[in-house]
Each structure stands twice: as C-alpha cells, then as structure tokens.
Design an enzyme around this catalytic site. Structure first.
Site, short mmCIF file in Angstrom:
data_model
loop_
_atom_site.label_atom_id
_atom_site.label_comp_id
_atom_site.label_asym_id
_atom_site.label_seq_id
_atom_site.Cartn_x
_atom_site.Cartn_y
_atom_site.Cartn_z
CB THR A 35 -0.93 0.01 1.23
OG1 THR A 35 -1.50 -1.29 1.39
CG2 THR A 35 -2.04 1.04 1.09
CG ASP A 88 3.70 1.92 8.18
OD1 ASP A 88 3.67 1.24 7.13
OD2 ASP A 88 4.44 1.66 9.14
CB ALA A 90 -2.26 -1.58 9.53
CE LYS A 101 3.03 -0.56 10.77
NZ LYS A 101 2.92 -0.96 9.34
N GLY A 103 3.51 -7.70 8.73
CA GLY A 103 3.36 -8.72 7.69
C GLY A 103 4.59 -8.70 6.77
N GLY A 104 5.13 -7.50 6.58
CA GLY A 104 6.34 -7.34 5.76
C GLY A 104 7.61 -7.41 6.59
CD GLU A 110 6.28 -1.26 9.30
OE1 GLU A 110 6.17 -1.37 8.07
OE2 GLU A 110 5.73 -2.06 10.09
CE LYS A 128 -4.12 -5.25 4.33
NZ LYS A 128 -3.14 -4.20 4.21
O1 LIG Z 1 3.49 -3.66 8.61
C1 LIG Z 1 3.82 -3.71 7.46
C2 LIG Z 1 5.19 -4.12 7.03
O2 LIG Z 1 5.97 -4.52 8.12
C3 LIG Z 1 2.88 -3.34 6.40
O3 LIG Z 1 2.44 -2.04 6.61
C4 LIG Z 1 1.71 -4.26 6.43
O4 LIG Z 1 2.20 -5.58 6.30
C5 LIG Z 1 0.70 -3.96 5.32
O5 LIG Z 1 1.25 -4.32 4.10
P1 LIG Z 1 0.48 -4.18 2.74
O6 LIG Z 1 0.27 -2.73 2.48
O7 LIG Z 1 1.41 -4.83 1.74
O8 LIG Z 1 -0.83 -4.93 2.83
#
Ligand SMILES: O=C(CO)[C@H](O)[C@H](O)COP(=O)(O)O
EC number: 5.3.1.6
Length: 233
Positions: A35, A88, A90, A101, A103-104, A110, A128
């Site tokens: 995102t 950011d 989530a 948060k 997932g990445g 962060e 989400k």
């Molecule tokens: O916390 C995060 C990375 O550590 C991201 O903000 C979260 O995983 C959301 O990711 P995406 O925008 O790809 O759905």
C-alpha cells in the site's frame, strides 16, 4: 453494476488519498508494504512534477530502495529531532483502531518511526478491518541468540508460534536488524494490552507487531471511495 475493484486498486486509492497530507517542508516517515508503495510512487511524482520538497525517513530497506530509485532524498532517523507525519500500512485494524503490523517484517523500525512522529496515518483497504485483531498472526521480533527458547516459551503460553521463513526458502527470515521473527497465532485477541505486555516483557523479544492507540487518522479504501477517519489529536 460496476466491476468490483481489486485489493491493489483499493491500496492505490488510499496511497494516493494520503498525498495531500504531505505539505512542503515537512519531515515525513515512509512506512513499508504494497500500500505504501503506491504512496511513495505518488510522492516521487509530486516531487518531480511540482518541485515539492520534503525530508523523508524510511522504515525499511525495501522502502529505502524504492525511494532511491525514485530520487526521493532520504535522511536517517537520527538526523532529525522529530517527524511531522508518518504514513504507513497495517495488516489488521480493529474497531478501536488498534492494529497488527509486520506482515512485511518491518514492525521494529515502523514502531520506532511511529513513536518519533507527531502525526501518524494508516492507509488500508477495507479488507483489513475486523472487530477484533488476531486472526492475522502477530509478528514477534527475536534476537537470534537462544531464539528456540523463546519459541518454546511462546508455545507454553498457548500462542501457537511459527517461524517466519525467507521467501521461497527454508532459511529463517532476517529483519533489517538481522533478527528473526516468530509469528504467534492467538486468534481474535480479547485483551490487546495484556498480550502487548506479555510479549514485550519476554527476554529475547525486541519488539512485536501490536500497535495500540498509535494513529491519529486512518484512510480506508472502500469501493465507493476513500474514507478518512480522525482517530485522535
Ligand atoms: O506492517 C507492514 C510491514 O511490516 C505493512 O504495513 C503491512 O504488512 C501492510 O502491508 P500491505 O500494504 O502490503 O498490505
């Protein structure tokens, strides 16, 4: 009836909807994820086309790479005394705007950047949103030394831990701080504050992905358009 938007189109919608919050001269924290990628693309475009000047700090090596490719000038977090605004993504957000948060895998930086920022905005597509967070695993960043002991303690607490692996690999995922991640799977969480304290007080744990009362605004990508909710001053 129109064609339903894809999740990536909703992500792009909120990424672009966040751009007007960025004003000339601001010190900006840039989050991480698919995102935020749209936001950073849009910011690069504004800087090129409008000559917008801002100072940016990133929350991961991934976002650093993208910013460098776009020619967005970056400084280190220690080069600024505070940030004006951080935007950011989530992974899950509950009715009280608490979220998960990481997932990445970037939740440590962060959370540090979020803490240094006067204003924090999350950009999320509507998938989400949930009543109670926790069906998405909570990432826990662990020092590699003795990590299997932390894993067993999490198991004993009934938190159903799993090791985070690097993409397409059987090797452990490594964070930007060279730590490892254990994802815990508590299911919908009754008491986010209790889990926050339980995790952060475990020896070997550096940080985790529960973000409690950490945002001022949220922009939600909905079929009918972006919805901005002011959470707190
Ligand atoms: O916390 C995060 C990375 O550590 C991201 O903000 C979260 O995983 C959301 O990711 P995406 O925008 O790809 O759905």
């Amino acid at each position: 009836m129109g064609v339903k938007m894809t999740q990536d189109e909703l992500k792009k919608m909120v990424g672009l909807a966040a751009l007007p919050f960025i004003k000339p001269g601001m010190k900006i924290g840039l989050g991480t994820g698919s995102t935020v990628k749209h936001l950073v693309d849009g910011l690069g475009k504004r800087m090129r086309e409008e000559g917008l000047q801002v100072t940016c700090v990133t929350t991961s090596s991934i976002t650093t790479r993208q910013a460098n490719e776009l020619g967005i000038p970056l400084v280190g977090l220690d080069d600024v005394d505070h940030l004006d605004l951080t935007i950011d993504g989530a992974d899950q957000v509950d009715e009280n705007f608490n979220g998960i948060k990481g997932g990445g895998g970037s939740m440590l930086w962060e959370k540090i950047v979020n803490t240094a920022s006067d204003q924090n905005i999350w950009i999320v597509d509507e998938s989400k949103l949930t009543e109670r967070i926790g069906s998405f695993g909570v990432p826990v960043e662990i020092v590699p030394y003795g990590a299997s002991h932390v894993f067993r303690r999490l198991e004993q607490k009934g938190l159903k831990p799993t090791w985070r692996l690097a993409k397409d690999s059987d090797q452990l995922y490594r964070t930007d701080e060279n730590n490892v991640i254990i994802d815990v799977h508590p299911g919908p969480i009754d008491d986010v504050n209790a889990l926050d304290q339980e995790l952060i007080n475990m020896v070997g744990v550096v940080e985790h992905g529960l973000f409690i009362q950490r945002i001022n605004d949220i922009i939600i990508g909905r079929e009918q358009g972006p919805e901005t909710i002011h959470v707190k001053d």
